[in-house]
Structure formats: C-alpha cells, structure tokens
Design an enzyme around this catalytic site. Sequence first.
Site, PDB file in Angstrom:
ATOM      1  N   HIS A   1      -7.170  -4.627  -0.804  1.00  0.00           N
ATOM      2  CA  HIS A   1      -6.522  -5.902  -1.122  1.00  0.00           C
ATOM      3  C   HIS A   1      -7.264  -6.599  -2.247  1.00  0.00           C
ATOM      4  O   HIS A   1      -7.126  -7.800  -2.441  1.00  0.00           O
ATOM      5  CB  HIS A   1      -6.499  -6.817   0.100  1.00  0.00           C
ATOM      6  CG  HIS A   1      -6.040  -6.143   1.343  1.00  0.00           C
ATOM      7  ND1 HIS A   1      -6.910  -5.549   2.224  1.00  0.00           N
ATOM      8  CD2 HIS A   1      -4.795  -5.931   1.832  1.00  0.00           C
ATOM      9  CE1 HIS A   1      -6.220  -5.014   3.214  1.00  0.00           C
ATOM     10  NE2 HIS A   1      -4.941  -5.225   3.004  1.00  0.00           N
TER      11      HIS A   1
ATOM     12  N   HIS B   1       0.820  -1.205   0.000  1.00  0.00           N
ATOM     13  CA  HIS B   1       0.000   0.000   0.000  1.00  0.00           C
ATOM     14  C   HIS B   1       0.860   1.263   0.000  1.00  0.00           C
ATOM     15  O   HIS B   1       0.389   2.343   0.339  1.00  0.00           O
ATOM     16  CB  HIS B   1      -0.909   0.022   1.225  1.00  0.00           C
ATOM     17  CG  HIS B   1      -1.730  -1.208   1.400  1.00  0.00           C
ATOM     18  ND1 HIS B   1      -2.644  -1.613   0.457  1.00  0.00           N
ATOM     19  CD2 HIS B   1      -1.761  -2.153   2.385  1.00  0.00           C
ATOM     20  CE1 HIS B   1      -3.222  -2.752   0.864  1.00  0.00           C
ATOM     21  NE2 HIS B   1      -2.694  -3.094   2.029  1.00  0.00           N
TER      22      HIS B   1
END
Lengths: 333, 333
Positions: free
Chosen positions: A219, A57
């Site tokens: 995700h 991320h």
Amino acid sequence: MKKLINDPKNVVSEAVAGFAVAHGDIITVSSDPTYIVRADAPVSGKVGLVSGGGSGHEPLHGGFVGYGMLDAAVPGAVFTSPTPDPILAATKAVDGGAGVLHIVKNYTGDVLNFETAADLAAADGVEVRTVIVNDDVAVQDSLYTAGRRGVGGTVLVEKITGAAAERGDSLDRVAEIAQKVNDQVRTMGVALTPCVVPHAGEPSFTLAEDEIEIGIGIHGEPGRERIKLEPVDAIVERLLTPIIDDIPFTSGDRVLLFVNGMGGTPQIELYIAYRHAAAVLAQKGIEVTRSLVGNYITSLEMQGMSISVLRLDDELVELWDAPVHTAALRWGR
Amino acid sequence: MKKLINDPKNVVSEAVAGFAVAHGDIITVSSDPTYIVRADAPVSGKVGLVSGGGSGHEPLHGGFVGYGMLDAAVPGAVFTSPTPDPILAATKAVDGGAGVLHIVKNYTGDVLNFETAADLAAADGVEVRTVIVNDDVAVQDSLYTAGRRGVGGTVLVEKITGAAAERGDSLDRVAEIAQKVNDQVRTMGVALTPCVVPHAGEPSFTLAEDEIEIGIGIHGEPGRERIKLEPVDAIVERLLTPIIDDIPFTSGDRVLLFVNGMGGTPQIELYIAYRHAAAVLAQKGIEVTRSLVGNYITSLEMQGMSISVLRLDDELVELWDAPVHTAALRWGR
C-alpha cells in the site's frame, strides 16, 4: 491523476462487474454484499477457501478464485479491508460441509474483520480456521500492521492450499499446509514510483527521480530505506539477502522463485531481475525448481517488484503442480 | 529514467537470459544468433510458426512460444526489427518438414527482414509462407509503416494459427486460417503516458497531465488525435466505434473481446474498460463469447490499453479453445 476510470467511487464495483462478465465460466459475483465466488460453489465435502482484502492488488484475490485455488474472494475498497458482512456471506456460501479456511494477509483491519466474520460464521455452525500470512521481511511493524506484513507469499499460500483442499484434505490438514507454506516463504519488495489511490487522487508518497524505496509495502507503506537508483542486480541482492538470511535458506534447499511486478513495471524488467536472483541462489547452492514471474500481487500502477522465495518439499511441489483454473493462474486443465 | 535494468545495452539479452532460466521446461534460447524456440523443436510433420519483432512488447512474442502456439520467436532490440539472420536460423530450426509460416506485424523493417529471411530459407529448401498482420484501424500509414499497423490482433493470430498447426493442418491451410483471423480482427489503442526506450533514456513523446492520445501505436507512433482525459466509458466508445464500423461487425456476430494493457495500466482499469466494451457490443446485438483481458502486447511501461474484436466462427472457437502451453498463455494442459 490519469486513469482509465469513470467516477473514482465506482472503481471497484465497475471492475468487479467487468470481471464477472469476462470470467463467467469460472466465477460469479454476488452483490449486496459483494464477493466473488466459484461458479460451482459450494463444492460438497471440500474445504472452502476464502480470502480477500483491499482492492488495488489485482489479480489478487479475485483472479485466484476457481478450481484448485480459492472458493471466494472478498474485495474491499481500494487499499481498504472489506467489512465482516461480505466475508461472512462468502464464508457461508462456500461451506460444503467440510469447513472453511480464511487466508488473511497480516494487516490490522483485515485480521479484525476476518476474525469477526469467523466468529459469526462459527455461531451459524460453520467451522472456520484462519491462517495469517506474514511473509514480508522488510519491517517488523508498519503503517497498517502489527508484525510483518502479508505480501507475495499470499499467492503461493492460496495456490498450494487450494490444491490441498481440491484433493480432499481435511480442514485441519489444509490449515496445516497453509501454515507450512507461510512458514517457508519470505518476501521483500522495492518501489520505483508511488501509486495513486483513485478516491485520493494523489500519490500517498513521493520519490525523487533518482530515488527508490527498499522494502516498500503493497500500500506504499514505508520500507527499510530510501536509496539512489542502482543497477537492478544490486537491487536484487538488497532484496534477496534479507530473505535468504531470515529463514535461513541454505545450500541444498529446493525453492520456488517468484518475481512479482507491482503493476507498472514491464515484464522485460522482471525477467532481468529473475535472471540475477536465480544466479544468486544458484551460487549459494539453492536450487530453483519452480518459478513464477509476472504481476500477481500489485499496487495499482506502482513501478517496482517483489521477490519471494519458498522452500519446497515433495508435497509442496506436488500441490504447486496440481491443476488450477482461475482467471489469473491456470494450468493442467 | 527509472527502470529495473543494468546497462541499457543489455536489456534484451539479460531479459531473454532470465526468460530462458524461468521457462526451461517450455523453451530454449539459441544464441548467436538469438531466438527463442520450443524445447521440442522441430516437431516432425508439423507446420512451424515463427514470429518476432522489436522487443518491449512482452509477453509478445517470446511468451507465446510453446505447445499450441509459436515454434520460435525472434526478438530484436527494443522497438527495432530483428535482422534476417536470426529469423533465418529460427525458420530452419523449426522446420519439421511441413514448411514454416512467418507471422509478421506490419512494420516496414519487420516486413523487409522477414521477407529476406524467407527468401534465404527457400533457397535452402524450406517452404515458407507469410501472413502480415495489420489490424490497427487507427491510421492508414504511420511512422514505421506503410498501411495499417499490426497490433493486438497478432496475439489472436498466433494462438489460433498455432492450434491449427498443432492439429496437423497443412501449410496452405495454416496460412489461410492466419489470413482469416487477420481479416476478421480489428484493434485500436489509447495512451495515457509515453514509455521510455532504455537506450534512448527519454520518452519518445510527451502528453500533458490532462491529455491522452487516441489511436496510439505500440511504439508510441502518433494516433488519430490528442484529446483531454475523459471517463473510460467515453474512451472505450472512441476505440470501439471505429472498430465496429470498419469490418463492419453487425448484430448476430459472435466475437472474442480482447482488452489489452499497454504495460503500465493496472488490471482493475482494464476490467472497468472491458465492462463497458462488452455492454456496447451487447447493445448492438454482438455476442461476446470469448474474452481475453490483460497485458499481452505491451509498450514497455506505457499506461493505456487497446481493444480488439475478433469475429468468430465454429472453427475459430474450436482453435481458440484448443490447449496451449506457453509462458504467457496456458490452458488445457
């Protein structure tokens, strides 16, 4: 799978090693267990802020370690929570005597492992509070989450809470401000393409050439619905309407508008989306007084974006504007 | 083609409109003809800096307009040079009486149109100098270029020259520093995937699933060779070796190492590449004393990266470190 990597097993360790060399003026990396920590930690008398979670991320969270933001970030494997050990070590390393706040995105693994680390730290005499970030309005429960997921709002929680800690607020007060930011921010995302976790080697889901997923998780967890690709103005409205209705944001509100790239979307597209999001808010009498546009919480090379809206008050504006010096967010010094 | 856009014809105008709203504290956008200009332009007594070129490379150039960097940026259509009209208008708008420097990437259209605009500005009494950036070591001539292409080094020229103008250097001196930076920087890139120009709707070239292109241009122009995908450490060496050999960089040099994402590559991969690039330089006794890692000169959603190495001296370090406040690069204020 086409990636600029060596062995998929070493993606996180090699990236963290590169990060350490590139930003040695701001951070150091402690290994065994691995965490990224402010070069000047612990800062005596200051509340320490620790966040972390699965890698993939970036710049979240390591890119936000430094003056005015996080004291430490604990990177797990890609899309995998870090274990309690490095969280505990980071927590102790940043304790300057005023206690430590854990900023945790609401995913089951993260919540459990931070909780375990907090208990162990407490047993060692470190006072720990926790804020759970759960700003994603897309779905109630998800693949890795009971309740709402923590997404883009995390960046804003970390910046604003970091400024509060830097000005010397107590642990109770810093935790209170973190909770306030979480309560006042809502986010929703969209994916145009999936991403490939290096050690998996294949996309975790597929989307047809004319399909997008509204409400995607960071995700690649399922969102609200799959629809045909639309003009971005229509997509922006699909994201903004549930955000606005949720709190709800109303005429007269001052807000920060955050258009976040998922990693593979060009900046030019983010600004096209920003343009319409700002116009929709203006039409409703909601005043955008602060902005953030760019890749701040990503999903590897996923194409897509998320939109976050944070309701501001004078204190939050002051803390947002306060100086920050991290690898990914920097102003005022 | 999957993009977060509305009508492909409006990509640049809508992105610029969004940019104007998001960064109204730093810049304003003049329309008809369109250019992005510092909100406080012209700055009396300061040399004005103007750059520009085809869009699709964001944040270059609009993201670099502001204190300590560019005074104006002129965006053309995607991958298409702006016409002389907006360049002329921008040049006049930023002339604070000390003259204007044009920073031009070496592509035939850009060079011609900036030259025409410079002639017209001179006829209107504005003193103009030009620096042509041509830092790409990959190929001698290319699809849109006679001679070497201007690529990543442009970002460094704009930052350092901007600092020189901000401290009050004369036009001659600012032009000299711009030329020095160009002379001391070398760059080479690699593509893993092509990108899609919105109004074309299709990739301008294709790469097999196991192929990469070494020496790619920022518009997807052919590079040196197509090879099978390799570990990134090997790719880094393929880019760095021609860079080091070209100037050549030698033991004892101090350098700035710039690992630039092409738009679609995750940050985690850029840091893996940075790690090895820094190690290779260190092995050769070349000291990396400044770093830049991220998406600064892109090719829409292309996956890939470029590596730039700039030889530093005390003056260049001082100018690099000087405060800058733009949408994409900010420190010290």
